[in-house]
Design a protein around this motif. Structure first.
Motif, PDB file in Angstrom:
ATOM      1  N   GLU A  27       0.834  -1.208   0.000  1.00 48.58           N
ATOM      2  CA  GLU A  27       0.000   0.000   0.000  1.00 48.58           C
ATOM      3  C   GLU A  27       0.866   1.254   0.000  1.00 48.58           C
ATOM      4  O   GLU A  27       0.548   2.247  -0.663  1.00 48.58           O
ATOM      5  CB  GLU A  27      -0.939   0.011   1.208  1.00 48.58           C
ATOM      6  CG  GLU A  27      -1.927  -1.145   1.270  1.00 48.58           C
ATOM      7  CD  GLU A  27      -2.935  -1.183   0.129  1.00 48.58           C
ATOM      8  OE1 GLU A  27      -3.044  -0.214  -0.644  1.00 48.58           O
ATOM      9  OE2 GLU A  27      -3.624  -2.205   0.005  1.00 48.58           O
ATOM     10  N   GLU A  57      -5.085   4.604  -1.275  1.00 52.04           N
ATOM     11  CA  GLU A  57      -3.997   3.760  -0.758  1.00 52.04           C
ATOM     12  C   GLU A  57      -3.600   4.185   0.655  1.00 52.04           C
ATOM     13  O   GLU A  57      -3.298   3.348   1.506  1.00 52.04           O
ATOM     14  CB  GLU A  57      -2.781   3.800  -1.697  1.00 52.04           C
ATOM     15  CG  GLU A  57      -3.048   3.395  -3.132  1.00 52.04           C
ATOM     16  CD  GLU A  57      -3.632   2.002  -3.312  1.00 52.04           C
ATOM     17  OE1 GLU A  57      -3.713   1.236  -2.345  1.00 52.04           O
ATOM     18  OE2 GLU A  57      -4.030   1.685  -4.443  1.00 52.04           O
ATOM     19  N   HIS A  60      -5.956   2.665   2.951  1.00 53.22           N
ATOM     20  CA  HIS A  60      -5.637   1.244   3.163  1.00 53.22           C
ATOM     21  C   HIS A  60      -4.475   1.095   4.135  1.00 53.22           C
ATOM     22  O   HIS A  60      -4.452   0.176   4.963  1.00 53.22           O
ATOM     23  CB  HIS A  60      -5.315   0.556   1.833  1.00 53.22           C
ATOM     24  CG  HIS A  60      -6.443   0.625   0.847  1.00 53.22           C
ATOM     25  ND1 HIS A  60      -6.271   0.439  -0.496  1.00 53.22           N
ATOM     26  CD2 HIS A  60      -7.770   0.873   1.033  1.00 53.22           C
ATOM     27  CE1 HIS A  60      -7.440   0.569  -1.115  1.00 53.22           C
ATOM     28  NE2 HIS A  60      -8.361   0.834  -0.210  1.00 53.22           N
TER      29      HIS A  60
HETATM   30 FE   LIG Z   1      -4.765  -0.351  -1.780  1.00 50.09          FE
END
Ligand SMILES: [Fe+2]
Length: 116
Positions: A27, A57, A60
């Motif tokens: 990530e 991202e 995440h």
């Molecule tokens: Fe991701």
């Protein structure tokens, strides 16, 4: 996957930790990738899409860090110590464990003034 001992010796929690760390690394790499593309592109709609993807991202990453915090008291302790304070990052270690650099108690010990 990064295993430093025979895989068969590891309990499932170690495999889960390895997956989480790999995912966090991926990530972070994706965040970097989208950020760089965002910086160099001239097509505005595509540039905007890269920024959107980068921020997804980052979300995440935050989710994975939260998973680590819930699973490992050591992560919980350190994240509580280092996050969401304006104290100098490298000076936070001076605060005793369980302390908070922004906490009035730390300031009353004279530690808070060392942290800026
Ligand atoms: Fe991701």
């Amino acid at each position: 996957m990064s295993f430093y001992v025979p895989y068969s010796d590891l309990p499932s929690e170690a495999v889960a930790l390895d997956s989480a760390i790999d995912s966090l690394r991926e990530e972070l790499d994706a965040t970097n990738l989208y950020h760089q593309r965002y910086l160099v592109l001239n097509d505005e709609p595509l540039k905007e899409l890269m920024l959107h993807n980068r921020d997804e991202e980052i979300e995440h990453c935050a989710m994975l860090i939260e998973w680590l915090r819930r699973k490992f008291p050591e992560f919980d302790r350190e994240l509580r110590k280092y996050l969401f304070t304006d104290a100098g990052i490298t000076r936070i270690e001076a605060v005793p464990d369980g302390g908070n650099a922004g906490d009035p108690a730390a300031r009353s010990l004279g530690i808070g003034s060392l942290l800026r």
